[in-house]
Design an enzyme around this catalytic site. Sequence first.
Site, PDB file in Angstrom:
ATOM      1  CG  PHE A  46      -0.220   0.330   2.522  1.00 43.97           C
ATOM      2  CD1 PHE A  46       0.042   1.643   2.908  1.00 43.97           C
ATOM      3  CD2 PHE A  46       0.198  -0.692   3.357  1.00 43.97           C
ATOM      4  CE1 PHE A  46       0.713   1.921   4.095  1.00 43.97           C
ATOM      5  CE2 PHE A  46       0.859  -0.422   4.540  1.00 43.97           C
ATOM      6  CZ  PHE A  46       1.117   0.890   4.911  1.00 43.97           C
TER       7      PHE A  46
ATOM      8  CE  LYS B 173      -2.835  -8.686  -3.777  1.00 44.03           C
ATOM      9  NZ  LYS B 173      -3.640  -7.554  -3.224  1.00 44.03           N
TER      10      LYS B 173
ATOM     11  CB  SER C   9       4.598  -7.769   5.925  1.00 42.45           C
ATOM     12  OG  SER C   9       3.808  -8.888   5.543  1.00 42.45           O
TER      13      SER C   9
ATOM     14  CB  CYS D  63      10.414  -0.656   2.465  1.00 44.73           C
ATOM     15  SG  CYS D  63      10.994  -0.155   0.842  1.00 44.73           S
TER      16      CYS D  63
ATOM     17  CD  GLU E 233       9.157  -2.500   8.186  1.00 46.68           C
ATOM     18  OE1 GLU E 233       9.605  -1.733   7.324  1.00 46.68           O
ATOM     19  OE2 GLU E 233       8.698  -3.633   7.925  1.00 46.68           O
TER      20      GLU E 233
END
Length: 536
Positions: free
Chosen positions: A187, A211, A264, A319, A419
Amino acid sequence: MLQFSLRRSSQSFKSWKISSSSSMVIGTCHYSTSTNPSSLRVRNLIGGEFVDSQSTATIDILNPATQELVSQVPLTTNEEFKAAVSAAKQAFPSWRNTPVTTRQRVMFKLQELIRRDTDKLAKNITMEQGKTLKDAQGDVFRGLEVVEHACGMGTLQMGEFVANVSSGIDTYSIREPLGVCAGICPFNFPAMIPLWMFPIAVTCGNTFVLKPSEKDPGASMILAELAMEAGLPKGVLNIVHGTNDIVNNICDDKDIKAISFVGSNTAGMHIYSRAAAKGKRVQANLGAKNHAIIMPDANVDATLNALAAAGFGAAGQRCMALSTAVFVGESKPWIDGLVERAQGLKVNAGCEPDADLGPVISKQAKERICRLIQTGVESGASLMLDGRKIVVPGYEEGNFVGPTILSNVTSDMECYKEEIFGPVLLCMQANSLEEAIEIVNRNEYGNGASIFTTSGVAARKFQNEIEAGQVGINVPIPVPLPFFSFTGSKASFAGDLNFYGKAGVQFYTQIKTVTQQWKDLQTQGVSLAMPTSQKT
């Protein structure tokens, strides 16, 4: 309740989402409203057509700043998924045989169209994901750079040739496309990450099933529309929506040869193990805990400005966001200056012109961030700045977390091990550069690490000894341009070929080696000896 979707100027992009609406304003943000929920359903892209899913199950996409409904994402049916893969498979033979120069020209046109519609893409990202408009424009631009890189595929996809490897024998290798490839997106970068994936893949001659994140698919849909406007043939790019079932279908489908993933560790390792067991190639960018080491000889103002920007930009939802600062020796008192800079940042809806950071993606994300902050406090960390209770006037329902700074953090704390993925900067201390490097290297993640120093000796020692894929020297977020590759390592990456750059082209192609002989064979007898390169 009113349903909201950001007003698009010039071109409406209605093919992927039906919308009949009237306009209204909240704050300085322009929205359009609809009273018909079905008009907000996002469509799949299958075989060059935007089609409404037959699924009755949907996921609501909410504006993170207002909680108003933006659109509804269908959970694509198995039959629709198979149709998308079938369309990609049918398009592959023709597309792989399309000259690379023609494929490049599609990318040249696509980059032109993305530049034209950057503002539309950015507004959609801000509406669905929450980041500021300026940051959303950067999201688009960093993806655009990969499209520009794909425009040089004629050179990037070159093989090798050696003439006369033996008497009258030549050997050459060529890079061929794999077939149907797939991408599974996160996202946090709704435009950049899809553009990391399909432009390189399709310019190599593959076809693609994408996707998008179920939290913010709008940018992917706009990019798909632009790709077809640029001349991408039907079936070369397909888009399906969903969650776990679609991900597992992608992992299991025999016609999909390679999968790109960003997200993730839990999801990424599931995808890597499940798809690899089926013989697929996988490149997976996973979690991170990015560190910066601050030496006492660093430039104070430049360093603190860089730490604030890298730690709190995009509300920490990168990230490569800087999550941990390790202050060495006499640099520890600089934390006070870092707090002052963080206090000066403006938290607001991303569409507001004065916003430095917007909301996080969801209520659940906010709750998780706040919980991890609290675990740090309960474990003995000092809360230098607390952004958990911030309220933004006019956007009281937004998922806002203000800049937060915890000091005296140790490596055994949960807030350090996890994280956080929010605007939270952890501050640790070390007595020496050696101790600081040891702290960083003990961490399981290896996405990126930086050092701030004016010492070339310290910088070189850091560069040589640090265990991270991307290293910054006086650069807080060392993400490379697409001529190189995004080289996360350790627990931050699964696979052996990274995104974009040369490694990206290698990931989406396979080598075929050809050995040919064109000499007169009539005078040669039968020889059963192992062929060698000796002259005969």
